[in-house]
Design an enzyme around this catalytic site. Structure first.
Site, PDB file in Angstrom:
ATOM      1  N   HIS A  68       0.839  -1.202   0.000  1.00 12.08           N
ATOM      2  CA  HIS A  68       0.000   0.000   0.000  1.00 12.08           C
ATOM      3  C   HIS A  68       0.877   1.257   0.000  1.00 12.08           C
ATOM      4  O   HIS A  68       0.669   2.173  -0.810  1.00 12.08           O
ATOM      5  CB  HIS A  68      -0.898  -0.034   1.243  1.00 12.08           C
ATOM      6  CG  HIS A  68      -1.834   1.127   1.353  1.00 12.08           C
ATOM      7  ND1 HIS A  68      -3.174   1.027   1.052  1.00 12.08           N
ATOM      8  CD2 HIS A  68      -1.641   2.418   1.737  1.00 12.08           C
ATOM      9  CE1 HIS A  68      -3.758   2.194   1.250  1.00 12.08           C
ATOM     10  NE2 HIS A  68      -2.843   3.055   1.667  1.00 12.08           N
ATOM     11  N   GLU A  69       1.859   1.297   0.910  1.00 11.16           N
ATOM     12  CA  GLU A  69       2.706   2.483   1.020  1.00 11.16           C
ATOM     13  C   GLU A  69       3.661   2.619  -0.152  1.00 11.16           C
ATOM     14  O   GLU A  69       4.001   3.733  -0.563  1.00 11.16           O
ATOM     15  CB  GLU A  69       3.482   2.459   2.342  1.00 11.16           C
ATOM     16  CG  GLU A  69       2.607   2.475   3.585  1.00 11.16           C
ATOM     17  CD  GLU A  69       1.654   3.663   3.629  1.00 11.16           C
ATOM     18  OE1 GLU A  69       2.037   4.738   3.114  1.00 11.16           O
ATOM     19  OE2 GLU A  69       0.550   3.527   4.173  1.00 11.16           O
ATOM     20  N   HIS A  72       1.965   4.548  -2.927  1.00 11.01           N
ATOM     21  CA  HIS A  72       2.041   5.995  -2.703  1.00 11.01           C
ATOM     22  C   HIS A  72       3.414   6.524  -3.103  1.00 11.01           C
ATOM     23  O   HIS A  72       3.537   7.553  -3.794  1.00 11.01           O
ATOM     24  CB  HIS A  72       1.808   6.329  -1.231  1.00 11.01           C
ATOM     25  CG  HIS A  72       0.406   6.132  -0.742  1.00 11.01           C
ATOM     26  ND1 HIS A  72      -0.683   6.670  -1.380  1.00 11.01           N
ATOM     27  CD2 HIS A  72      -0.070   5.474   0.340  1.00 11.01           C
ATOM     28  CE1 HIS A  72      -1.788   6.341  -0.715  1.00 11.01           C
ATOM     29  NE2 HIS A  72      -1.436   5.615   0.323  1.00 11.01           N
TER      30      HIS A  72
END
Length: 376
Positions: A68-69, A72
Site C-alpha cells: 500500500h505504502e 504511494h
C-alpha cells in the site's frame, strides 16, 4: 511519535523501517489470529497449526501495508516528490513525503494509489483462495488467503474515509484545492474533517469500553486520538512550510555566534564559555574556519590537572552533516534537519567558514508572529 525506528531493508530504492510500536502490533495480530479468529473459523486443528497460520497472516499483513505504502511512494517519485522512506508503526504505515504536491492532480493520484493497490491485492488474495479450494488445498490454508483478501479490502475502505491525512482525506483535499485554488484553505477543511472523524472514533471507543468491549474500545479510542493528532499536525506542518517558503537560513541565523578559538585552553574554555553560555555545544574555529565542536562532555574526558595546558583544538570532535547547514540552504529543509537530528541549533557555514548559528527558537518565534498577524 512512537519512539525509535529501525531499518529493515531497501526496496525499489526506498528505505523500509519499522517503528518499535510495530513489534507490539505484530505480536498482537499473531496472537489474536492464532488464539481467536482462526480457531473459531477452522475448529479442530492443532495449536501449532493455528500459531503458524497466525504468523503467516501477520506477515501477509506486513506485506499488504508495505505494498500500500509503496504505491504511494512510487507515484510520488513519478511526480518528482522526494520520499524519505516508508515506516511501519502501531496504526499501520506511512510513506514519508518530504515535500507537498504542487498541483491537485498530483495529490489525487498519489493519494488514490494506495487504496487502488489494496483493492488489487484483495482481489489477488481472494482469487488465490478460490484457486486453492478448487485444487483441493486444505480449507484452513485457503482461509488464510481469504483473510488477507478481506483485510486488504478493509484497508482500502478505511483509508478512503475523507479525513485528512488519510488517503480519502487527501483525495478530499485535492478536490477542494482544485475547486478553490487555495491549497491552505483546502488543507484546513480536510484537517477539520479528519479531526472530527478522530473524535467520532474516540466517542465510539468510549461507548464500546462502557459496553464491555474493553479491547475494542481501547483500540478505537487510540486510533481516534492518533487520527485527530495527525490531522492537526499535518495542517500545522503545511502552515510552517508555506510560512518559510522561499526563505533561506541566512534570513534567520544569528550573525555573531559564540565560537571558541582552537588555541583556547580547556581552563579558559570552562571559565569564559561554559560558565557564561548555556549552550550544549560550542563550535571550534581556527582563523574563522570550522574545525569541530567542544562541550562539557569533552572537558570531562580530560584530567583536571591538565586543563591549563590542553588546547580545545586537541580535544574537539568533528561536526556531522546533521549539525551544520549552508547559509543559503532552504529554511524548510533546515527545520526538517533539526527535527531529524533532534538538535535545536545548527552551525551555519559558507564553505568551511562559520558565518552564523541557526537557533530553533528563532524560527519558532518567526512562525508565531506570522500566525498571529494572519489571524489578526
Amino acid at each position: 511519535m512512537f519512539g525509535e525506528s529501525f531499518r529493515l531493508f531497501r526496496v525499489l530504492g526506498f528505505e523500509v523501517r519499522a517503528n518499535v510500536s510495530w513489534l507490539f502490533l505484530a505480536l498482537l495480530i499473531t496472537w489474536s489470529l492464532a488464539a481467536a479468529l482462526f480457531p473459531f473459523a477452522f475448529p479442530g486443528l492443532a495449536p501449532s497449526t493455528y500459531w503458524l497460520m497466525g504468523l503467516v497472516g501477520m506477515l501477509g499483513l506486513f506485506f499488504s501495508l508495505l505494498f500500500h505504502e509503496l504505491s504511494h511512494s512510487l507515484v510520488a517519485r513519478a511526480y518528482g516528490l522526494p520520499v524519505g522512506g516508508i515506516t511501519l508503526f502501531l496504526f499501520g504505515g506511512m510513506a514519508e513525503l518530504q515535500a507537498e504536491p504542487k498541483r491537485p492532480g498530483e495529490e489525487f493520484w498519489m493519494a488514490i494509489a494506495g487504496p487502488i493497490a489494496s483493492v488489487i491485492l484483495a482481489g489477488v488474495f481472494y482469487l488465490a483462495a478460490v484457486v486453492m479450494m478448487a485444487l483441493g488445498v486444505p480449507q484452513h490454508i485457503a482461509g488464510v488467503a481469504g483473510y488477507l483478501g478481506f483485510i486488504n479490502l478493509l484497508l482500502a475502505v478505511f483509508n478512503m474515509v475523507p479525513g485528512f491525512p488519510m488517503d480519502g482525506g487527501r483525495v478530499f483535499r485535492a478536490a477542494l484545492w482544485r475547486w478553490s485554488g487555495d491549497m491552505r484553505r483546502a488543507t484546513l477543511w480536510a484537517s477539520r474533517l479528519g479531526q472530527g472523524f478522530g473524535l467520532l472514533l474516540v466517542a465510539l471507543g468510549i461507548y464500546s469500553f462502557l459496553s464491555g468491549n474493553f479491547i475494542g474500545g481501547m483500540w478505537w479510542f487510540l486510533i481516534g486520538l492518533f487520527i485527530r493528532g495527525a490531522a492537526i499536525a499535518s495542517y500545522q506542518h503545511l502552515v510552517t512550510q508555506l510560512a518559510l517558503k522561499g526563505q533561506t537560513v541566512r534570513r534567520f541565523m544569528t550573525t555573531d555566534p559564540v565560537t571558541v578559538p582552537s588555541d583556547t585552553t580547556l581552563q579558559d574554555f570552562v571559565d569564559r564559555y561554559l560558565y557564561h553560555h548555556a549552550f550544549d555545544i560550542f563550535p571550534v574555529v581556527r582563523d574563522g574556519r570550522l574545525l569541530g565542536y567542544t562541550s562539557l562532555r569533552q572537558v570531562q574526558t580530560v584530567p583536571r590537572d591538565t586543563w591549563a595546558r590542553t588546547r580545545v583544538g586537541d580535544t574537539c570532535r568533528k561536526f556531522g552533516e546533521a549539525h551544520t547547514v549552508d547559509a543559503d540552504a532552504d529554511a524548510n529543509e533546515a527545520l526538517e534537519q533539526m527535527q531529524r537530528s533532534e538538535s535545536s541549533r545548527l552551525v551555519v557555514t559558507e564553505g568551511d567558514r562559520v558565518v552564523g548559528m541557526l537557533v530553533l527558537k528563532d524560527l519558532l518565534r518567526f512562525l508565531q508572529i506570522r500566525a498571529e498577524l494572519e489571524q489578526g
